[in-house]
Design a protein around this motif. Structure first.
Motif, short mmCIF file in Angstrom:
data_model
loop_
_atom_site.label_atom_id
_atom_site.label_comp_id
_atom_site.label_asym_id
_atom_site.label_seq_id
_atom_site.Cartn_x
_atom_site.Cartn_y
_atom_site.Cartn_z
N CYS A 48 1.30 -1.54 -0.43
CA CYS A 48 0.44 0.17 -0.22
C CYS A 48 1.02 1.41 -0.01
O CYS A 48 0.66 2.11 -0.42
N ASP A 49 1.87 1.70 0.58
CA ASP A 49 2.61 2.56 1.15
C ASP A 49 3.69 2.40 0.85
O ASP A 49 4.41 3.53 0.21
N GLY A 50 4.29 1.45 0.36
CA GLY A 50 5.69 1.43 0.15
C GLY A 50 6.21 2.76 -1.16
O GLY A 50 7.26 2.90 -0.79
N ALA A 51 5.71 3.28 -2.59
CA ALA A 51 6.59 3.92 -3.06
C ALA A 51 5.51 5.11 -2.74
O ALA A 51 6.25 6.14 -3.38
N PHE A 52 5.76 6.14 -1.39
CA PHE A 52 5.86 7.33 -0.79
C PHE A 52 6.76 6.75 -0.46
O PHE A 52 7.29 8.49 0.14
N PHE A 53 7.94 6.09 -0.25
CA PHE A 53 8.63 6.18 0.29
C PHE A 53 10.09 5.84 -0.76
O PHE A 53 11.45 5.38 -0.26
N GLU A 54 9.85 6.54 -2.22
CA GLU A 54 10.32 6.31 -3.60
C GLU A 54 12.17 7.68 -2.35
O GLU A 54 11.79 8.61 -2.83
N ASP A 55 12.97 6.95 -2.69
CA ASP A 55 14.56 7.30 -2.88
C ASP A 55 14.63 7.87 -1.07
O ASP A 55 15.76 8.79 -1.07
N LEU A 56 13.84 7.49 -0.45
CA LEU A 56 14.00 7.73 1.25
C LEU A 56 14.70 6.41 1.79
O LEU A 56 15.01 5.20 1.29
N GLU A 57 14.63 6.66 2.61
CA GLU A 57 15.24 5.64 4.27
C GLU A 57 13.87 4.90 4.60
O GLU A 57 12.90 5.33 4.81
N VAL A 58 14.04 3.89 4.80
CA VAL A 58 13.46 3.27 5.11
C VAL A 58 13.94 1.87 6.72
O VAL A 58 14.71 1.50 6.25
N PHE A 59 12.89 1.54 7.86
CA PHE A 59 13.16 1.05 8.77
C PHE A 59 12.47 -0.40 8.91
O PHE A 59 11.14 -0.02 8.51
N VAL A 60 12.40 -1.76 8.55
CA VAL A 60 11.40 -3.11 8.49
C VAL A 60 11.74 -3.72 10.22
O VAL A 60 13.04 -4.19 10.46
N VAL A 61 10.69 -3.43 10.78
CA VAL A 61 10.92 -4.40 11.59
C VAL A 61 9.94 -5.86 12.09
O VAL A 61 9.11 -5.58 11.19
N GLY A 62 10.99 -6.74 11.90
CA GLY A 62 10.96 -8.00 12.59
C GLY A 62 11.49 -8.94 11.76
O GLY A 62 12.61 -7.88 11.10
N GLY A 63 11.60 -10.05 12.02
CA GLY A 63 12.57 -10.80 10.98
C GLY A 63 12.28 -12.88 10.90
O GLY A 63 12.90 -13.42 9.78
N GLY A 64 10.47 -12.16 10.31
CA GLY A 64 9.66 -13.48 9.67
C GLY A 64 9.73 -13.55 8.42
O GLY A 64 10.49 -12.76 7.53
N ASP A 65 9.21 -14.26 7.17
CA ASP A 65 8.85 -14.00 5.96
C ASP A 65 8.10 -13.09 6.01
O ASP A 65 9.20 -12.01 4.47
N SER A 66 7.26 -12.91 6.40
CA SER A 66 6.42 -11.10 6.00
C SER A 66 7.42 -10.17 6.16
O SER A 66 8.18 -9.27 4.99
N ALA A 67 8.21 -9.83 6.83
CA ALA A 67 9.62 -9.14 7.66
C ALA A 67 10.15 -8.64 6.56
O ALA A 67 10.27 -7.57 5.60
N VAL A 68 11.24 -10.06 5.50
CA VAL A 68 12.30 -10.13 4.97
C VAL A 68 11.70 -10.13 3.30
O VAL A 68 11.81 -9.39 2.40
N GLU A 69 10.15 -10.59 3.16
CA GLU A 69 10.07 -10.68 2.11
C GLU A 69 9.79 -9.28 1.15
O GLU A 69 10.05 -8.76 0.92
#
Ligand code: NAP
Length: 310
Positions: free
Chosen positions: A135-156
């Motif tokens: 839903c929201d990935g495209a709003f972060f074009e060329d920005l930095e992003v942090f992903v919390v979690g270590g499961g399939d969802s987080a990594v994918e």
């Protein structure tokens, strides 16, 4: 009154089921415990729902779905269902306010992404904090992003986010990922992904938009505040620490896998006349487009069931 169809939940799946059922001239009631909309109501911009080229906000899309379902004659009430009895042909739902009877039930109760549970998270949701990369990935074009979690969802989802973000840092509370090896291997090859091991986010801060996060190393207890690049002014935090399907009410009655309702392709559960639609069921993609499709299928199958049974 015995309704033809009672739908529990007024997210996209429930509203779509309501629209289809009412349009088939079935007496239709949609029961929602809070405001209509479900998860999508907290999304600022819906850019990937087919036809939504003006990038409707979640609430405006929901408002139109509600209007359309009501236009065809679906009724809506606000109530919290406390218990269900699916043992007879006429199903009974006991709500906080009243009791409901129906020939068919469509369970569209959704799922809720788990939160980090830290200060600032609620206020900054939709303002830098997100629970949906598609839903929201495209709003972060060329920005930095942090992903919390270590499961399939987080990594994918971290891999997906590298399509937009210039750098993605996975923040995981341990020093090893839970994700499947095959997924991990792909991620480890991705040069845009970095890792902050043994770390949890303890606070997120910002005036209107996310500006900094406080990260604690769980081994040393050391806390570090990470600020957005000055030129960017903001960054993203995507949280994938699991989901909770809203299905507790049906435990021991409806067949489930890990809390998700098992259906066939026609949205039928193990109980004749009881259907499930949307994020609460076992499926591979949980999006508005698949939720509305589920709702449409469930309603048309409910119509078929009523024709044959009653
Ligand atoms: P999950 O497997 O439950 O993983 C949740 C992750 O979040 C874990 O790494 C967990 O850490 C971490 N976590 C949980 N609570 C936390 C907290 N309060 N603070 C920080 N971290 C926390 O959830 P999921 O990744 O959403 O997957 C759900 C299910 O869908 C799984 O069965 C998964 O296999 C499946 N799935 C499959 C695919 C695929 O096959 N392609 C894709 C997505 C999801 P720990 O590791 O330390 O417990």
């Amino acid at each position: 009154m015995i309704y033809d169809v009672v739908i529990i939940g007024a997210g996209p799946a429930g509203l779509s089921a309501g629209l289809y059922a009412a349009r088939a001239r079935l007496s239709t009631l949609i029961i929602e415990k809070e405001a209509a909309g479900g998860q999508i109501a907290t999304t600022d911009e819906v850019a990937n729902y087919p036809g939504s080229i003006e990038h409707a906000t979640g609430p405006s899309l929901v408002a139109r779905m509600v209007e359309q379902a009501e236009e065809f004659g679906a009724k809506r009430v606000t109530d919290t269902i406390l218990s269900v009895d699916f043992s007879q042909d006429v199903k009974v739902l006991k709500g906080e306010k009243q009791e409901y009877q129906a020939k068919t039930i469509i369970i569209a109760t959704g799922a809720v992404p788990k939160h980090i549970g830290c200060p600032g998270e609620k206020e900054l949701t939709g303002r830098g904090i997100s629970y949906c990369a598609t839903c929201d990935g495209a709003f972060f074009e060329d920005l930095e992003v942090f992903v919390v979690g270590g499961g399939d969802s987080a990594v994918e989802e971290a891999m997906y986010l590298t399509k937009f973000a210039r750098k993605v840092t996975i923040v995981h509370r341990r020093d090893a990922l839970r994700a499947a090896k095959s997924i991990q291997e792909k991620a480890l090859k991705n040069e845009k992904i970095e890792y902050l091991w043994d770390s949890v986010i303890t606070e997120v801060k910002g005036e209107g938009l996310l500006e900094s996060i406080v990260v604690k190393n769980v081994k040393t207890n050391e806390e570090t505040e990470i600020f957005a690049d000055e030129e960017d002014g903001t960054f993203g935090v995507f949280v994938f620490v699991g989901y909770d399907p809203a299905t507790k009410l049906f435990e021991g009655i409806i067949n489930m896998d890990g809390g998700y309702i098992i259906t066939d392709d026609n949205m039928k559960t193990n109980i004749p006349g009881v259907f499930a639609a949307g994020d609460n069921r076992v499926k591979s993609l949980r999006q508005v487009v698949t939720a509305t499709a589920d709702g449409a299928i469930a309603a048309t199958q409910a119509e078929k069931y009523i024709e044959e049974k009653f």
